[in-house]
Write a protein that holds these residues in place. Sequence first.
Motif, PDB file in Angstrom:
ATOM      1  N   TYR A   1      33.957  78.075  77.723  1.00  0.00           N
ATOM      2  CA  TYR A   1      33.162  79.301  77.536  1.00  0.00           C
ATOM      3  C   TYR A   1      32.756  79.897  78.886  1.00  0.00           C
ATOM      4  CZ  TYR A   1      32.517  78.997  72.438  1.00  0.00           C
ATOM      5  OH  TYR A   1      32.709  79.009  71.075  1.00  0.00           O
ATOM      6  N   ALA A   2      32.415  79.024  79.830  1.00  0.00           N
ATOM      7  CA  ALA A   2      31.962  79.494  81.150  1.00  0.00           C
ATOM      8  C   ALA A   2      33.069  80.240  81.889  1.00  0.00           C
ATOM      9  CB  ALA A   2      31.470  78.318  81.986  1.00  0.00           C
ATOM     10  N   LEU A   3      34.311  79.757  81.773  1.00  0.00           N
ATOM     11  CA  LEU A   3      35.432  80.447  82.412  1.00  0.00           C
ATOM     12  C   LEU A   3      35.630  81.831  81.788  1.00  0.00           C
ATOM     13  CD1 LEU A   3      37.859  80.569  84.338  1.00  0.00           C
ATOM     14  CD2 LEU A   3      39.228  79.416  82.589  1.00  0.00           C
ATOM     15  N   LEU A   4      35.563  81.905  80.466  1.00  0.00           N
ATOM     16  CA  LEU A   4      35.688  83.198  79.771  1.00  0.00           C
ATOM     17  C   LEU A   4      34.525  84.120  80.132  1.00  0.00           C
ATOM     18  CD1 LEU A   4      36.761  81.812  76.283  1.00  0.00           C
ATOM     19  CD2 LEU A   4      38.220  83.156  77.794  1.00  0.00           C
ATOM     20  N   ALA A   5      33.342  83.535  80.308  1.00  0.00           N
ATOM     21  CA  ALA A   5      32.165  84.319  80.714  1.00  0.00           C
ATOM     22  C   ALA A   5      32.368  84.911  82.097  1.00  0.00           C
ATOM     23  CB  ALA A   5      30.925  83.427  80.699  1.00  0.00           C
ATOM     24  N   GLU A   6      32.968  84.133  82.984  1.00  0.00           N
ATOM     25  CA  GLU A   6      33.256  84.597  84.342  1.00  0.00           C
ATOM     26  C   GLU A   6      34.241  85.762  84.323  1.00  0.00           C
ATOM     27  OE1 GLU A   6      32.768  83.696  88.651  1.00  0.00           O
ATOM     28  OE2 GLU A   6      31.613  83.549  86.814  1.00  0.00           O
TER      29      GLU A   6
ATOM     30  N   ALA B   1      31.298  85.027  75.279  1.00  0.00           N
ATOM     31  CA  ALA B   1      31.362  83.775  76.049  1.00  0.00           C
ATOM     32  C   ALA B   1      30.127  83.616  76.938  1.00  0.00           C
ATOM     33  CB  ALA B   1      32.625  83.749  76.907  1.00  0.00           C
ATOM     34  N   GLN B   2      29.621  84.715  77.483  1.00  0.00           N
ATOM     35  CA  GLN B   2      28.401  84.663  78.306  1.00  0.00           C
ATOM     36  C   GLN B   2      27.219  84.190  77.461  1.00  0.00           C
ATOM     37  OE1 GLN B   2      28.425  88.704  79.706  1.00  0.00           O
ATOM     38  NE2 GLN B   2      29.760  88.270  81.429  1.00  0.00           N
ATOM     39  N   SER B   3      27.099  84.741  76.253  1.00  0.00           N
ATOM     40  CA  SER B   3      26.016  84.342  75.330  1.00  0.00           C
ATOM     41  C   SER B   3      26.165  82.882  74.932  1.00  0.00           C
ATOM     42  CB  SER B   3      26.030  85.213  74.077  1.00  0.00           C
ATOM     43  OG  SER B   3      25.885  86.562  74.402  1.00  0.00           O
ATOM     44  N   ASN B   4      27.394  82.481  74.599  1.00  0.00           N
ATOM     45  CA  ASN B   4      27.631  81.103  74.167  1.00  0.00           C
ATOM     46  C   ASN B   4      27.367  80.097  75.279  1.00  0.00           C
ATOM     47  OD1 ASN B   4      28.336  82.142  71.699  1.00  0.00           O
ATOM     48  ND2 ASN B   4      30.488  81.642  71.820  1.00  0.00           N
ATOM     49  N   SER B   5      27.782  80.429  76.495  1.00  0.00           N
ATOM     50  CA  SER B   5      27.546  79.543  77.649  1.00  0.00           C
ATOM     51  C   SER B   5      26.052  79.389  77.898  1.00  0.00           C
ATOM     52  CB  SER B   5      28.215  80.104  78.911  1.00  0.00           C
ATOM     53  OG  SER B   5      29.588  80.260  78.723  1.00  0.00           O
ATOM     54  N   ALA B   6      25.333  80.514  77.856  1.00  0.00           N
ATOM     55  CA  ALA B   6      23.880  80.489  78.061  1.00  0.00           C
ATOM     56  C   ALA B   6      23.195  79.663  76.975  1.00  0.00           C
ATOM     57  CB  ALA B   6      23.336  81.914  78.067  1.00  0.00           C
ATOM     58  N   PHE B   7      23.668  79.813  75.733  1.00  0.00           N
ATOM     59  CA  PHE B   7      23.106  79.073  74.596  1.00  0.00           C
ATOM     60  C   PHE B   7      23.283  77.564  74.796  1.00  0.00           C
ATOM     61  CE2 PHE B   7      23.729  77.129  70.387  1.00  0.00           C
ATOM     62  CZ  PHE B   7      22.540  77.477  69.765  1.00  0.00           C
TER      63      PHE B   7
ATOM     64  N   TRP C   1      22.518  85.223  80.350  1.00  0.00           N
ATOM     65  CA  TRP C   1      21.864  86.099  79.375  1.00  0.00           C
ATOM     66  C   TRP C   1      21.767  87.513  79.932  1.00  0.00           C
ATOM     67  CZ3 TRP C   1      22.138  84.568  74.781  1.00  0.00           C
ATOM     68  CH2 TRP C   1      21.734  83.328  74.320  1.00  0.00           C
ATOM     69  N   ASN C   2      21.473  87.598  81.223  1.00  0.00           N
ATOM     70  CA  ASN C   2      21.341  88.907  81.878  1.00  0.00           C
ATOM     71  C   ASN C   2      22.670  89.670  81.853  1.00  0.00           C
ATOM     72  OD1 ASN C   2      19.598  90.751  83.399  1.00  0.00           O
ATOM     73  ND2 ASN C   2      21.005  90.354  85.071  1.00  0.00           N
ATOM     74  N   ARG C   3      23.774  88.961  82.133  1.00  0.00           N
ATOM     75  CA  ARG C   3      25.098  89.606  82.119  1.00  0.00           C
ATOM     76  C   ARG C   3      25.470  90.063  80.701  1.00  0.00           C
ATOM     77  NH1 ARG C   3      28.630  85.653  86.203  1.00  0.00           N
ATOM     78  NH2 ARG C   3      27.363  86.037  88.061  1.00  0.00           N
TER      79      ARG C   3
END
Length: 688
Positions: free
Chosen positions: A502-507, A513-519, A542-544
């Motif tokens: 998830y973090a790679l997809l968030a990047e 993916a940003q929401s899921n990584s933060a969660f 969460w901010n992103r």
Amino acid sequence: MKLLSLLIEILIILGVIIKNIEAEKHSKKQKERNVTTQVSVNELKQFLSHILERRKLIKVIYQRENALGKKKIQRKLRIKGIQNKDISKRNTNHLRKQPKQNFTDEGDQLFKMGIKILQQSKSQKQKAQAYVFFAKAADMGNMKAMEKMADALLFGNFGMQNITAAIQLYESLAKEGSYKAQNALGFLSSYGIGMEYNQAKALIYYTFGSAGGSMMSQMILGYRYLSGINVLQNCEVALNHYKKVADYIADKLEKSEGIPVEKVRLTERPENLSSNSEILDWDIYQYYKFLAERGDVQIQVSLGQLHLIGRKGLDQDYYKALYYFLKAAKAGSANAMAFIGKMYLEGNAAAPQNNATAFKYFSMAASKGNAIGLHGLGLLYFYGKGVPVNYAEALKYFQKAAEKGWPNAQFQLGFMYYSGSGVWKDYKLAFKYFYLASQSGQPLAIYYLAEMYATGTGVLRSCRTAVELYKGVCELGHWAEKFLTAYFAYKDGDIDSSLVQYALLAEMGYEVAQSNSAFILESKKAKILEKEKMYPMALLLWNRAAIQGNAFARVKIGDYHYYGYGTKKDYQTAATHYSIAADKYHSAQAMFNLAYMYEHGLGIAKDIHLARRLYDMAAQTSPDAHIPVFFALMKLETMHLLQDILFFNFTMRWKWMKLDNTLGPYWDLFVIGLIVAVLVFLLRNRYG
């Protein structure tokens, strides 16, 4: 009646027995799969332990052989008296290549075998077997195989996550110019996973990765320049990066239809997550199969579509897709006929490419007025497949299908007017049809709209709009498949593997993916990051996500500032974020939180009336807010009443002191008597 009830009881018992048998079979298969996978994993781990040691040994051997080679060359040159530098360089390079050549051919063959198995595999056992081949090829120094193994170690494929070993492999590969390794090291540096948290270093790695040809690095840089993350915000630079990736994706989409990826939000309620509509549950799938076998045509077509492109967690299976489509087509389904035509037009293992068969099924569907069938006939005439090229006929069929709202036909019309294929170029009409198709998510329509906005063709140029559209196309890349593997890893309790994916997809800029990584970070269940780093990193993510329009993320930022998670307590900033979520996204939670802050005067001026209004708005916005709002208002009104009573007691005491002085000590008895007299008078008049 008794006979009927007896039959119903028997059917229920039979149903339960069948379900239990199926469940036992499923669990047995699951156990077998787990055992076979574990065996393969142990095999993989044995190979992995040798890979890094082998690479270290190979480096030492190369150094020694190079040293010996140089001495031999120098000796020969002295004897012959040759002083030509070019010859010595050629000989040195030849000696360097000799040890590598022994492994190259066999390593390449093993890697190709692994890829072939991976492409054809459906079960975990087969996929694990492919990685055994990759491990063997990597052990022989094959760079691509080493990249595969490094990825497996990073993402935790088959439960063999080892971040330290992955970093060692990536660093070794990066020195040899692997752009995939550069991208991975950039990602790890940007989060501080197994490496020092260093955004400057991450940016350098991404720059080298994009220069080497990494589409992921291009996409990450595009997102960073779009949002101004550790770089100056620059729309034109973002456009340049995103366009390269979008061109790559569009080229693939023109050859085959893109596969939509299910993006499950982990922030959903647990009960919604367990029965998520994005992923088809095994029991529900079995029920659908039962209905399909019983002759439910709509279910047959739906299952055919799911297997055709591999959606909702199901494997892509052309044979099953064709089986269900044929059953539905026999029952007279026009959609099924059209999809069979599509399968034969594109060609696959179950339905080899055959223009005549495609034409037959498309014609059958089109005769029933089916939009997909009409579009299919249009494609045959447009590209001249099995029939002569005829743009007039193609235009006619595309128009009929577009009128019925089929997005692919709308795109084809747009493309004809955009490229001037069989019609005069008309950018306004092209824009119209691209826009209509894009509203249904047609990816190529979105791509061509981005092209028009980027170049100012037929529309006023807008860099921001072009970038947003290109971004949408880029997010259809094969890397989006990680959404499914990350979700299943999370569901199976492999939190670290899920977080890394998830973090790679968030990047790369995926909001979900940003929401899921933060969660996941917020839950503090992950072990690959230090606990004190989790809240600050979660706040960043969460901010992103909030910037990309996620209302839940906006409320979360308010919570973090309110409670001081990963940052200092700041009621004013919390109130600002709650206000944005309430005004812009009509979030009931934000309204409730903001009402509480107004009630108590936290970070904003105390205002009971505004607090009441916000509580009421929260209840009106969401049914879930009714109970909390009821209790909040009860508490507010009780506190307000108590304050009024206390204030009333104080003011009355002051007034009584004044009345005692003017009317005497027994003024209250006089008032009571007066009230009684008035009541008696009123009662007499009423009944008189």
